[in-house]
Write a protein that holds these residues in place. Structure first.
Motif, short mmCIF file in Angstrom:
data_model
loop_
_atom_site.label_atom_id
_atom_site.label_comp_id
_atom_site.label_asym_id
_atom_site.label_seq_id
_atom_site.Cartn_x
_atom_site.Cartn_y
_atom_site.Cartn_z
N CYS A 184 40.94 39.46 31.23
CA CYS A 184 39.62 38.91 31.54
C CYS A 184 38.61 39.55 30.59
O CYS A 184 37.86 38.87 29.91
CB CYS A 184 39.28 39.23 33.00
SG CYS A 184 37.69 38.60 33.53
N HIS B 113 41.08 31.12 36.56
CA HIS B 113 39.81 30.97 37.28
C HIS B 113 39.87 29.77 38.23
O HIS B 113 39.17 29.73 39.23
CB HIS B 113 38.65 30.83 36.30
CG HIS B 113 38.38 32.09 35.54
ND1 HIS B 113 39.04 32.39 34.37
CD2 HIS B 113 37.57 33.15 35.79
CE1 HIS B 113 38.64 33.57 33.93
NE2 HIS B 113 37.75 34.05 34.77
N GLU C 125 44.81 34.56 32.26
CA GLU C 125 44.50 35.98 32.17
C GLU C 125 45.76 36.82 32.38
O GLU C 125 46.50 36.62 33.35
CB GLU C 125 43.41 36.33 33.19
CG GLU C 125 42.09 35.69 32.80
CD GLU C 125 40.90 36.05 33.67
OE1 GLU C 125 39.77 35.99 33.15
OE2 GLU C 125 41.09 36.36 34.86
N ASP D 165 38.68 40.50 37.79
CA ASP D 165 39.62 39.40 38.09
C ASP D 165 41.08 39.83 38.25
O ASP D 165 42.00 39.08 37.88
CB ASP D 165 39.49 38.30 37.02
CG ASP D 165 38.18 37.52 37.18
OD1 ASP D 165 37.49 37.70 38.21
OD2 ASP D 165 37.85 36.73 36.29
N GLN E 200 43.71 37.46 39.89
CA GLN E 200 44.19 36.24 39.20
C GLN E 200 44.80 36.59 37.84
O GLN E 200 44.95 35.71 36.99
CB GLN E 200 43.03 35.27 39.01
CG GLN E 200 41.90 35.84 38.14
CD GLN E 200 40.70 34.93 38.08
OE1 GLN E 200 40.24 34.41 39.09
NE2 GLN E 200 40.17 34.71 36.89
MN MN Z 1 37.98 36.38 34.31
#
Ligand code: MN
Ligand code: PEP
Length: 334
Positions: free
Chosen positions: A102, A272, A298, A309, A312
């Motif tokens: 990220c 995302h 990511e 993040d 994810q």
């Molecule tokens: Mn991100």
């Protein structure tokens, strides 16, 4: 309005049409194809009469594009746009995988990430140096130092880099380092930024606003093209809906619909779009099956340590699995 020149139209006739467009206070957009030249009229062309141009020497046909987006539309350009970045092509059957953390956190982290994603076959490295964070008290990115670290990772691995630009005044700076400049969901309707991105000659990865309609998305791309930069990659990254089991709702419907309406490449960001590592692989495969020209995901050497993040972000092993499955799926298409 679009003016189609005859196959054997000469330079003088083309120049004449361009002059007439300027005389009306509008801008011409010239697209020189293998066979013929097509001239788009940019600006408010409502007062123009098709007949004024139809009678000019060398002009074969004149028609209006009724949709508000013109240069991004397939009516204006029938053939799918292919974007070339340091030997990597995106669009019209050329699919890419963009992967990386990220945010750029340190030299070691971004270099390791680059080596990992490259070893599994990613084509482009991602990593945010300027981070648009919802919370002002969280990590905002390393800024210019982050750009330098990305550049180093690129030198070491040969992977081209994509990184986000947040402000119009930073476009020049970021374009010195990035191979592709990303405009994020929160800035999709930052028109000054879009215009500045339109004035450079590097590809722009434009992410869909989290509440943007299809038309708003394409109009934002139109801002970039209307300033002269034809290299735009659209990215679906999920929209806000009432569902609470994912961070966003990945709107895969938009992929084949954009393909119909626009010649620009479209990629999907299931990181995302879902916010959940456990469903990134199936949604990546679904994105490609829907016709996406690539993925952006990511990946972090140690996702649990990711400063942003983490929920994810794929581990190296998970990314390896994604790439393996992606390659199998792409083999089916080919
Ligand atoms: Mn991100
Ligand atoms: C990103 O890709 O780094 C990012 C911030 O994504 P988005 O703008 O889609 O939230």
């Amino acid at each position: 309005m679009v003016i189609i020149m005859e196959v054997n139209a000469n330079d003088l006739q083309i120049k004449n049409v361009i002059e007439q467009i300027h005389l009306k206070g509008l801008k011409p957009h010239i697209s020189t194809g293998e066979e013929r030249t097509i001239i788009g009229v940019i600006g408010d062309d409502r007062k123009l009469q098709e007949a004024n141009f139809k009678t000019l020497p060398g002009v074969e046909n004149v028609f209006r594009i009724l949709k508000p987006y013109k240069l991004v539309s397939r009516e204006f350009k029938r053939d799918s746009t292919i974007i070339h970045i340091n030997g990597v092509s995106i669009g019209n059957g050329h699919r890419v995988v963009i992967a990386g953390p990220c945010a750029v956190e340190s030299g070691e982290q971004i270099l390791k990430s680059a080596q990992i994603v490259k070893s599994y076959g990613a084509n482009i490295l991602r990593g945010g140096a300027f981070k648009p964070r919802t919370n002002p008290y969280t990590f905002q990115g390393l800024g210019i130092d982050g750009l330098k670290l990305l550049q180093k990772a690129k030198q070491e691995t040969g992977l081209p880099i994509v990184t986000e630009v947040l402000e119009a005044s930073d476009v020049e700076l970021v374009s010195e380092y990035a191979d592709i400049l990303q405009i994020g969901t929160r800035n999709m309707q930052n028109y000054q930024l879009l215009k500045a991105a339109g004035r450079i000659r590097k590809p722009i990865l434009l992410k869909r606003g989290m509440s943007a309609t299809l038309q708003e998305f394409l109009m934002s791309a139109e801002y970039i093209l209307s300033e002269g930069n034809q290299q735009v990659i659209l990215c679906e990254r999920g929209i806000r809906t009432f569902v609470e089991y994912t961070r966003n709702t990945l709107d895969l419907n938009i992929v084949p619909v954009i393909k119909k309406l626009s010649h620009l490449p479209v990629i999907v960001d299931p990181s995302h779009g879902t916010g959940r590592t456990d469903i990134i692989i199936p949604m990546s495969l679904a994105s490609l099956a829907a016709g996406a020209d690539g993925l952006m995901v990511e990946v972090h050497p140690e996702p649990e340590k990711s400063v942003s993040d983490a929920d994810q972000t794929l581990s190296p092993a998970q990314f390896g699995e994604l790439m393996e499955k992606t390659k199998k799926l792409i083999n089916i298409f080919n």
